[in-house]
Design a protein around this motif. Structure first.
Motif, short mmCIF file in Angstrom:
data_model
loop_
_atom_site.label_atom_id
_atom_site.label_comp_id
_atom_site.label_asym_id
_atom_site.label_seq_id
_atom_site.Cartn_x
_atom_site.Cartn_y
_atom_site.Cartn_z
N THR A 286 0.84 -1.20 0.00
CA THR A 286 0.00 0.00 0.00
C THR A 286 0.87 1.25 0.00
OG1 THR A 286 -0.10 0.24 2.41
CG2 THR A 286 -1.70 -1.26 1.38
N ARG A 287 0.23 2.40 -0.07
CA ARG A 287 0.97 3.66 0.00
C ARG A 287 1.75 3.78 1.30
NH1 ARG A 287 -3.82 5.64 -2.54
NH2 ARG A 287 -3.40 6.60 -4.57
N LEU A 288 1.16 3.26 2.38
CA LEU A 288 1.80 3.37 3.68
C LEU A 288 2.79 2.25 3.95
CD1 LEU A 288 -1.24 4.45 5.90
CD2 LEU A 288 0.49 5.90 4.82
N MET A 289 2.55 1.08 3.37
CA MET A 289 3.41 -0.08 3.59
C MET A 289 4.02 -0.50 2.24
SD MET A 289 3.52 -0.75 6.78
CE MET A 289 4.13 -2.42 6.83
N ARG A 290 5.10 0.17 1.88
CA ARG A 290 5.71 -0.06 0.57
C ARG A 290 6.85 -1.08 0.68
NH1 ARG A 290 7.29 5.83 -1.25
NH2 ARG A 290 8.22 4.65 -2.95
N TYR A 291 6.53 -2.21 1.24
CA TYR A 291 7.56 -3.24 1.39
C TYR A 291 8.06 -3.74 0.04
CZ TYR A 291 3.63 -6.48 0.58
OH TYR A 291 2.55 -7.15 0.05
N CYS A 292 7.21 -3.62 -0.98
CA CYS A 292 7.61 -4.07 -2.32
C CYS A 292 8.81 -3.27 -2.81
CB CYS A 292 6.44 -3.95 -3.28
SG CYS A 292 5.58 -2.36 -3.20
N CYS A 293 8.82 -1.97 -2.56
CA CYS A 293 9.94 -1.13 -3.00
C CYS A 293 11.23 -1.54 -2.30
CB CYS A 293 9.65 0.34 -2.74
SG CYS A 293 8.35 1.05 -3.77
N SER A 294 11.16 -1.72 -0.97
CA SER A 294 12.38 -2.01 -0.22
C SER A 294 12.97 -3.36 -0.59
CB SER A 294 12.10 -1.95 1.28
OG SER A 294 11.13 -2.90 1.65
N VAL A 295 12.11 -4.33 -0.92
CA VAL A 295 12.60 -5.67 -1.24
C VAL A 295 12.92 -5.82 -2.72
CG1 VAL A 295 12.03 -8.13 -1.27
CG2 VAL A 295 11.36 -6.71 0.69
N LEU A 296 12.04 -5.33 -3.59
CA LEU A 296 12.16 -5.58 -5.02
C LEU A 296 12.99 -4.55 -5.77
CD1 LEU A 296 8.45 -6.57 -5.74
CD2 LEU A 296 10.35 -8.08 -5.16
N LYS A 297 13.08 -3.32 -5.24
CA LYS A 297 13.71 -2.25 -6.01
C LYS A 297 14.95 -1.65 -5.38
CE LYS A 297 11.12 0.81 -7.99
NZ LYS A 297 10.13 1.87 -8.24
N GLU A 298 15.08 -1.72 -4.07
CA GLU A 298 16.10 -0.91 -3.40
C GLU A 298 17.27 -1.69 -2.81
OE1 GLU A 298 13.79 1.26 -0.59
OE2 GLU A 298 12.65 2.35 -2.13
N GLN A 299 17.34 -2.99 -3.08
CA GLN A 299 18.44 -3.77 -2.51
C GLN A 299 19.69 -3.76 -3.37
OE1 GLN A 299 17.58 -7.63 -0.87
NE2 GLN A 299 15.48 -7.10 -0.37
N GLY A 300 19.53 -3.49 -4.65
CA GLY A 300 20.68 -3.47 -5.54
C GLY A 300 21.61 -2.30 -5.24
N GLY A 301 22.88 -2.49 -5.52
CA GLY A 301 23.84 -1.41 -5.32
C GLY A 301 24.35 -1.26 -3.91
N ASN A 302 24.03 -2.22 -3.03
CA ASN A 302 24.53 -2.13 -1.66
C ASN A 302 26.06 -2.17 -1.64
OD1 ASN A 302 21.98 -2.01 -0.45
ND2 ASN A 302 21.78 -4.23 -0.35
N GLY A 303 26.63 -1.28 -0.83
CA GLY A 303 28.09 -1.23 -0.75
C GLY A 303 28.76 -0.54 -1.92
N ARG A 304 27.96 0.13 -2.75
CA ARG A 304 28.49 0.83 -3.92
C ARG A 304 27.99 2.27 -3.93
NH1 ARG A 304 29.83 -2.84 -8.02
NH2 ARG A 304 30.78 -1.04 -9.07
N PHE A 305 28.66 3.10 -4.70
CA PHE A 305 28.20 4.47 -4.96
C PHE A 305 27.32 4.38 -6.21
CE2 PHE A 305 29.71 8.93 -3.89
CZ PHE A 305 28.63 9.56 -4.48
N ILE A 306 26.04 4.78 -6.10
CA ILE A 306 25.11 4.57 -7.21
C ILE A 306 24.57 5.89 -7.76
CG2 ILE A 306 24.45 2.35 -6.21
CD1 ILE A 306 21.71 3.62 -5.58
#
Length: 307
Positions: A121-141
């Motif tokens: 939902t708009r308030l619970m955007r777990y999809c973004c954190s899991v599906l979209k925002e995990q890439g690039g960890n430990g890198r400058f993006i």
């Protein structure tokens, strides 16, 4: 221990293209010096990502390209990303597709929903954190985030950023009148560091650049789509979401099936109390999720969070 990030010289005015390339070069210098790896340009398959990739090519910097496969992108977007990666690899650019994982296992939108026991939902955007925002960890993006996209991004996003789990320690550089050292002053800060080179570009500037440069763009734009993203995203207008499900009806079925499995899982865990009637089917959840009339006794977002 602190690092002197102030060695980077940033352009302050002039041609928007030159300013954006200057930002990318500054980020590239920092990525190589302090991370020991090239700058990563992230691409969603949208127009802003295409601009950033072309700017990185024109800047002559060493860089890689990464795409986070959300599993809910349009088929046209998936094909476009593959085609672009083939083109870029022929130019010597390393390209990587990051597949989502949750709790150490490969996942998708359709398996994540039953695990989370609620729709995104708009308030619970777990999809973004899991599906979209995990890439690039430990890198400058690099991202294509722009202030023109929303008032929230205008308020919260900057040219250079350092994101931490503690929001109070999130560091933002809004403009070139600040030194990068004000944002990246300590190597002890565990953060994802980001450059948004076209953050101040209006839509007109983006399209003008793409047309002049003859850069390949996602074919969905030619079909009248204004923004490319996950099909059915709850942040989009209801009318846009319905348009997407009419264009790609298989995705509506995937959501309904995922909602059915979510309800089954809630029953197994004893989380189907009287607050959530909804007929007990994925179709009913889908109607609620699409912000249709909610009948008395149906669960609210607040009820979900409490459960």
């Amino acid at each position: 221990m602190s690092e002197d990030w102030g060695i980077v010289t940033l352009p302050t005015s002039g041609d928007p293209e030159k300013v954006a390339i200057g930002r990318l070069k500054a980020a590239s210098d920092m990525a190589l010096k302090y991370y020991g790896t090239p700058l990563v340009v992230t691409t969603s398959g949208g127009k802003d990502s295409s601009v950033c990739v072309e700017l990185a090519l024109r800047g002559g910097i060493p860089f890689e390209v990464q795409h986070n496969h959300t599993t809910a992108d349009a088929p046209e977007t998936v094909r476009f990303v593959r085609q672009e990666f083939a083109r870029l690899e022929n130019l010597g650019v390393k390209c990587t597709i990051n597949y989502p994982a949750y709790k150490g296992k490969r996942t998708s939108m359709w398996s994540l929903i039953p695990q989370k026991l609620m729709p995104p939902t708009r308030l619970m955007r777990y999809c973004c954190s899991v599906l979209k925002e995990q890439g690039g960890n430990g890198r400058f993006i690099t991202t294509g985030v722009r202030w023109a996209e929303s008032s929230r991004r205008k308020r919260d996003r900057g040219v250079f950023e350092a994101f931490t789990r503690n929001k109070d320690k999130r560091l933002i550089l809004k403009g070139e009148n600040q030194k990068p050292s004000e944002v990246f002053e300590s190597c002890k800060i565990a953060a994802k560091r980001v450059v948004n080179p076209i953050v101040d570009w209006p839509d007109k500037q983006v399209w003008s650049f793409l047309q002049d440069a003859k850069v390949p763009v996602n074919p969905l734009y030619e079909c009248g789509v204004s923004r490319v993203g996950c099909i059915g995203c709850p942040l989009a207008r209801k009318s846009k979401r319905y348009d997407e499900f009419r264009r790609w009806p298989a995705y509506e079925k995937l959501y309904i099936q995922a909602f059915d499995r979510m309800l089954d899982e809630r029953r197994k865990r004893g989380k189907m109390d009287g607050n959530w009637m909804m007929g007990g089917t994925g179709q009913d959840v889908f109607r609620w999720w699409m912000e249709e009339d909610v009948l008395p006794g149906q669960i609210s977002v607040d009820d979900i969070l409490e459960n």
